[in-house]
Motif scaffolding. Sequence first.
Motif, short mmCIF file in Angstrom:
data_model
loop_
_atom_site.label_atom_id
_atom_site.label_comp_id
_atom_site.label_asym_id
_atom_site.label_seq_id
_atom_site.Cartn_x
_atom_site.Cartn_y
_atom_site.Cartn_z
N HIS A 111 53.85 47.37 41.78
CA HIS A 111 54.00 48.70 41.91
C HIS A 111 53.45 49.41 40.35
CE1 HIS A 111 55.84 49.05 45.67
NE2 HIS A 111 56.37 47.64 45.54
N GLY A 113 52.21 51.77 37.85
CA GLY A 113 51.94 53.37 37.82
C GLY A 113 53.00 54.13 38.80
N GLN A 114 53.82 53.27 39.29
CA GLN A 114 55.00 54.05 40.22
C GLN A 114 56.53 53.86 39.61
OE1 GLN A 114 54.19 51.97 43.89
NE2 GLN A 114 52.58 53.36 44.61
N ARG A 115 57.13 54.91 40.01
CA ARG A 115 58.30 54.89 39.68
C ARG A 115 59.11 54.29 41.13
NH1 ARG A 115 60.87 60.38 36.79
NH2 ARG A 115 59.43 60.48 35.17
N GLY A 116 60.45 53.69 40.42
CA GLY A 116 61.15 53.12 41.09
C GLY A 116 62.72 53.22 40.81
N ASP A 163 55.61 58.08 34.12
CA ASP A 163 55.29 58.11 35.57
C ASP A 163 55.69 56.91 36.15
OD1 ASP A 163 54.61 60.61 35.42
OD2 ASP A 163 52.41 60.32 35.40
N ASP A 164 55.82 55.95 35.44
CA ASP A 164 56.00 54.49 35.84
C ASP A 164 57.51 53.98 35.76
OD1 ASP A 164 55.62 54.03 33.34
OD2 ASP A 164 54.36 52.37 33.58
N GLU A 180 59.20 61.48 47.51
CA GLU A 180 57.62 61.37 47.23
C GLU A 180 57.39 60.43 45.70
OE1 GLU A 180 55.92 65.32 47.42
OE2 GLU A 180 56.08 65.39 49.44
N ASN A 181 56.50 61.02 44.69
CA ASN A 181 56.38 60.21 43.54
C ASN A 181 57.58 59.94 42.45
OD1 ASN A 181 53.61 59.68 44.29
ND2 ASN A 181 53.00 61.73 43.16
N CYS A 183 59.92 58.33 43.59
CA CYS A 183 60.46 56.77 43.59
C CYS A 183 59.60 56.27 45.01
CB CYS A 183 61.88 56.97 44.42
SG CYS A 183 62.37 55.01 44.59
N ARG A 184 58.79 55.34 44.68
CA ARG A 184 58.04 54.74 45.48
C ARG A 184 58.35 53.04 46.02
NH1 ARG A 184 55.93 58.37 48.37
NH2 ARG A 184 54.21 59.69 47.18
N CYS A 239 57.99 54.53 50.93
CA CYS A 239 58.62 53.92 49.69
C CYS A 239 59.03 52.31 50.25
CB CYS A 239 60.14 54.21 49.66
SG CYS A 239 61.24 53.68 48.35
#
Length: 278
Positions: A111, A113-116, A163-164, A180-181, A183-184, A239
Amino acid sequence: LEEIPRYGSRHGQLLFKQVWVTSELFHEFMGRHTGRIVLLSATYPPLPVLCRQLGIDIDDVEGGQIYDVPTTFDPEKAPVYLWPVASLSYANMETETPKIINAIKKILKRHPGQRGVIHCTSYALGQKIASGVNSPRLITHTSETRQEVISGFTDEHSTKYADDAVLVSPSAERGLDLRENLCRFIVITKGPFKSLNDKVVNARLYSSGEVGKLWYESDMMCTCEQDAGRGVRSKNDTCTIYILDQKVEDLFLKKPSLWSKNFREQVDVWSKNELLDN
């Protein structure tokens, strides 16, 4: 009633807590005020547990069941991967936590570049994960800084975090709208069983027969479902959820109905998990 000593600023005080809500308490504070009560929730425990928790006679439940309304969410947009890399308990944390850390490193690579969000069950476990993963993406907090950190993380207009960024928290299972962005992906590191050091938890589990055991198990499974729901906020949201604790998979295989039908449909896609093949 359980007698619980208070500490800190309330040292010397005693707190008395009900082990279960009694029918008398239910009638006094709810039942006598209306002829019918409708309860709505995405995560119910089994009916015998719910009735014991609320002080309701199971014969008074209309239809003798909990009605399950179909979801409008597509389960394929929020797959739940049961990936039992470790079996965490107090006795084996030192040997099993490195397995969790290695799994999280793989998940972060999936993942970019994605938030979690990484759900842990204690601040101590969260710190071990942050230290072991050693990634600038991970954000932790203390009990004192929780509100500040989570407010910054959940504000889609804030530039405080990258952003990540990935939030590592033992207290993010409810009340967070990570749409949405924001949390992916979500990682549940350890089955969120309630602490047996809590006198009420201990009394419910060991002094209430089968319903006590069922409450303890179903509470953990409901909390997992709540954990997973932080990143799935609309029918178009996406997600990916990873559950890493062997104990959660064991209980799911033994008692799948402890998760809602809608959530079980998300778990059905777990065999497609690429991580299991690597």
